[in-house]
Design a protein around this motif. Structure first.
Motif, PDB file in Angstrom:
ATOM      1  N   ALA A  16      17.591  29.888  20.918  1.00 47.34           N
ATOM      2  CA  ALA A  16      16.557  29.772  19.892  1.00 47.34           C
ATOM      3  C   ALA A  16      15.390  30.720  20.159  1.00 47.34           C
ATOM      4  O   ALA A  16      14.741  31.202  19.223  1.00 47.34           O
ATOM      5  CB  ALA A  16      16.058  28.338  19.820  1.00 47.34           C
ATOM      6  N   ALA A  17      15.140  30.998  21.444  1.00 51.23           N
ATOM      7  CA  ALA A  17      14.039  31.895  21.800  1.00 51.23           C
ATOM      8  C   ALA A  17      14.266  33.299  21.262  1.00 51.23           C
ATOM      9  O   ALA A  17      13.305  34.053  21.053  1.00 51.23           O
ATOM     10  CB  ALA A  17      13.863  31.929  23.313  1.00 51.23           C
ATOM     11  N   ARG A  18      15.516  33.665  21.017  1.00 50.09           N
ATOM     12  CA  ARG A  18      15.793  34.984  20.427  1.00 50.09           C
ATOM     13  C   ARG A  18      15.111  35.116  19.083  1.00 50.09           C
ATOM     14  O   ARG A  18      14.602  36.183  18.727  1.00 50.09           O
ATOM     15  CB  ARG A  18      17.297  35.193  20.254  1.00 50.09           C
ATOM     16  N   TRP A  19      15.110  34.017  18.313  1.00 50.08           N
ATOM     17  CA  TRP A  19      14.487  34.059  16.989  1.00 50.08           C
ATOM     18  C   TRP A  19      12.974  34.075  17.094  1.00 50.08           C
ATOM     19  O   TRP A  19      12.288  34.652  16.244  1.00 50.08           O
ATOM     20  CB  TRP A  19      14.972  32.871  16.158  1.00 50.08           C
ATOM     21  N   THR A  20      12.445  33.436  18.134  1.00 48.30           N
ATOM     22  CA  THR A  20      11.009  33.521  18.381  1.00 48.30           C
ATOM     23  C   THR A  20      10.600  34.960  18.657  1.00 48.30           C
ATOM     24  O   THR A  20       9.604  35.459  18.121  1.00 48.30           O
ATOM     25  CB  THR A  20      10.614  32.627  19.576  1.00 48.30           C
ATOM     26  N   VAL A  21      11.374  35.643  19.498  1.00 43.78           N
ATOM     27  CA  VAL A  21      11.084  37.043  19.824  1.00 43.78           C
ATOM     28  C   VAL A  21      11.243  37.922  18.587  1.00 43.78           C
ATOM     29  O   VAL A  21      10.391  38.789  18.309  1.00 43.78           O
ATOM     30  CB  VAL A  21      12.013  37.533  20.961  1.00 43.78           C
ATOM     31  N   ALA A  22      12.309  37.703  17.830  1.00 48.90           N
ATOM     32  CA  ALA A  22      12.549  38.514  16.632  1.00 48.90           C
ATOM     33  C   ALA A  22      11.422  38.336  15.619  1.00 48.90           C
ATOM     34  O   ALA A  22      10.917  39.309  15.047  1.00 48.90           O
ATOM     35  CB  ALA A  22      13.896  38.143  16.008  1.00 48.90           C
ATOM     36  N   LEU A  23      11.018  37.092  15.395  1.00 45.82           N
ATOM     37  CA  LEU A  23       9.939  36.822  14.446  1.00 45.82           C
ATOM     38  C   LEU A  23       8.625  37.433  14.929  1.00 45.82           C
ATOM     39  O   LEU A  23       7.856  37.986  14.126  1.00 45.82           O
ATOM     40  CB  LEU A  23       9.782  35.314  14.254  1.00 45.82           C
ATOM     41  N   TRP A  86      12.777  31.721   7.060  1.00 46.17           N
ATOM     42  CA  TRP A  86      12.659  32.976   7.814  1.00 46.17           C
ATOM     43  C   TRP A  86      11.734  33.957   7.088  1.00 46.17           C
ATOM     44  O   TRP A  86      10.818  34.525   7.674  1.00 46.17           O
ATOM     45  CB  TRP A  86      14.041  33.585   8.009  1.00 46.17           C
ATOM     46  N   THR A  87      11.958  34.146   5.774  1.00 46.59           N
ATOM     47  CA  THR A  87      11.140  35.076   4.993  1.00 46.59           C
ATOM     48  C   THR A  87       9.693  34.613   4.928  1.00 46.59           C
ATOM     49  O   THR A  87       8.759  35.407   5.090  1.00 46.59           O
ATOM     50  CB  THR A  87      11.708  35.212   3.571  1.00 46.59           C
ATOM     51  N   ALA A  88       9.500  33.311   4.676  1.00 42.80           N
ATOM     52  CA  ALA A  88       8.146  32.771   4.577  1.00 42.80           C
ATOM     53  C   ALA A  88       7.398  32.915   5.897  1.00 42.80           C
ATOM     54  O   ALA A  88       6.211  33.293   5.918  1.00 42.80           O
ATOM     55  CB  ALA A  88       8.205  31.303   4.154  1.00 42.80           C
ATOM     56  N   ALA A  89       8.062  32.630   7.002  1.00 40.25           N
ATOM     57  CA  ALA A  89       7.418  32.737   8.312  1.00 40.25           C
ATOM     58  C   ALA A  89       7.057  34.185   8.626  1.00 40.25           C
ATOM     59  O   ALA A  89       5.961  34.468   9.118  1.00 40.25           O
ATOM     60  CB  ALA A  89       8.343  32.175   9.389  1.00 40.25           C
ATOM     61  N   GLY A 157       1.937  31.728  17.811  1.00 42.28           N
ATOM     62  CA  GLY A 157       1.840  31.343  16.411  1.00 42.28           C
ATOM     63  C   GLY A 157       3.188  31.064  15.775  1.00 42.28           C
ATOM     64  O   GLY A 157       3.280  30.304  14.803  1.00 42.28           O
ATOM     65  N   THR A 158       4.240  31.657  16.316  1.00 38.48           N
ATOM     66  CA  THR A 158       5.574  31.426  15.754  1.00 38.48           C
ATOM     67  C   THR A 158       5.987  29.963  15.874  1.00 38.48           C
ATOM     68  O   THR A 158       6.864  29.505  15.123  1.00 38.48           O
ATOM     69  CB  THR A 158       6.628  32.297  16.454  1.00 38.48           C
ATOM     70  N   ALA A 159       5.367  29.232  16.793  1.00 36.16           N
ATOM     71  CA  ALA A 159       5.718  27.810  16.968  1.00 36.16           C
ATOM     72  C   ALA A 159       5.441  27.015  15.700  1.00 36.16           C
ATOM     73  O   ALA A 159       6.144  26.043  15.408  1.00 36.16           O
ATOM     74  CB  ALA A 159       4.937  27.221  18.140  1.00 36.16           C
ATOM     75  N   LEU A 160       4.442  27.431  14.920  1.00 32.68           N
ATOM     76  CA  LEU A 160       4.106  26.703  13.702  1.00 32.68           C
ATOM     77  C   LEU A 160       5.157  26.876  12.616  1.00 32.68           C
ATOM     78  O   LEU A 160       5.212  26.094  11.669  1.00 32.68           O
ATOM     79  CB  LEU A 160       2.746  27.168  13.176  1.00 32.68           C
ATOM     80  N   ALA A 161       5.999  27.906  12.749  1.00 30.39           N
ATOM     81  CA  ALA A 161       7.051  28.125  11.753  1.00 30.39           C
ATOM     82  C   ALA A 161       8.061  26.987  11.746  1.00 30.39           C
ATOM     83  O   ALA A 161       8.810  26.817  10.775  1.00 30.39           O
ATOM     84  CB  ALA A 161       7.757  29.453  12.010  1.00 30.39           C
TER      85      ALA A 161
END
Length: 216
Positions: A16-23, A86-89, A157-161
């Motif tokens: 899941a952290a991969r998506w945090t990094v990507a975002l 994903w788009t909204a975040a 800040g990605t945590a709020l997504a």
């Protein structure tokens, strides 16, 4: 008894952290592009552009990121457009980061002594030449450290997504906690991963500040 081993929990969190990094990367890159445009608008001296930029910055700095996520995710759908989490975040974090980067970069440019502008004009350089050869190289040196430091805020800040259903590190932690009923262990791993993502950026920011002598 939980069927998840410690490795199962950690492995799923790392995935899941991969998506945090990507975002985070998308938000930083998008925010940098928008922020660069807004910075030049704000230092342009044109009243309309300056006021528009100030309104934009104050709007996104003066409202919670969580509210911005809600407005983007639910607001765009009012126009009949289906927006994925994903788009909204990505969009909300881009707008959020661009407002702060604009202020960071504007401050760095305006920190250059006015005498250098005047001396450059006396040499016959036009506005573009002054910016390209004199002002921006010095402002860039000052801006690197705070820009890298702000990237930590984007990662956190990605945590709020997770609130709008985007499955990143925090959301994955919540889902695993619901499956294992071991909140201390699960969120301990989540905190550790966030620390490992953010600490190198904080160290890099301090090192760059010392190396570039930005404070001087």
């Amino acid at each position: 008894m939980s069927a998840f081993t410690d490795w199962d929990i950690l492995r799923n969190l790392l995935l899941a952290a991969r998506w945090t990094v990507a975002l985070s990367l998308i938000a930083f890159a998008g925010g940098a592009l928008v922020g660069l445009l807004l910075t030049f608008m704000q230092i342009s001296g044109r009243v309309v552009l300056v006021q528009m930029t100030r309104l934009y910055v104050e709007l996104f700095q003066g409202t919670p990121l969580l509210m911005q996520l809600f407005l983007v995710f639910f607001g765009i759908s009012l126009f009949g457009i289906d927006v994925s989490p994903w788009t909204a975040a990505a969009l909300a974090l881009t707008l959020f980061s661009s407002a702060y980067l604009t202020e960071i970069w504007r401050g760095c440019i305006e920190s250059i002594p006015k005498g250098q502008w005047e001396a450059s004009r006396c040499l016959g350089l036009n506005y573009v030449e002054v910016m390209y050869h004199i002002i921006l190289p010095q402002a860039l040196r000052i801006a690197i450290a705070p820009t890298v430091g702000f990237s930590v805020q984007i990662v956190k800040g990605t945590a709020l997504a997770s609130i709008i259903g985007f499955v990143e590190l925090t959301k994955a932690g919540t889902m695993l906690n619901n499956a294992t009923f071991e909140p201390f262990k699960v969120f301990g791993f989540v905190a550790l991963i966030y620390f490992l993502l953010c600490y190198p950026l904080s160290v890099a920011s301090r090192m760059l500040e010392r190396k570039l002598h930005a404070s001087g």
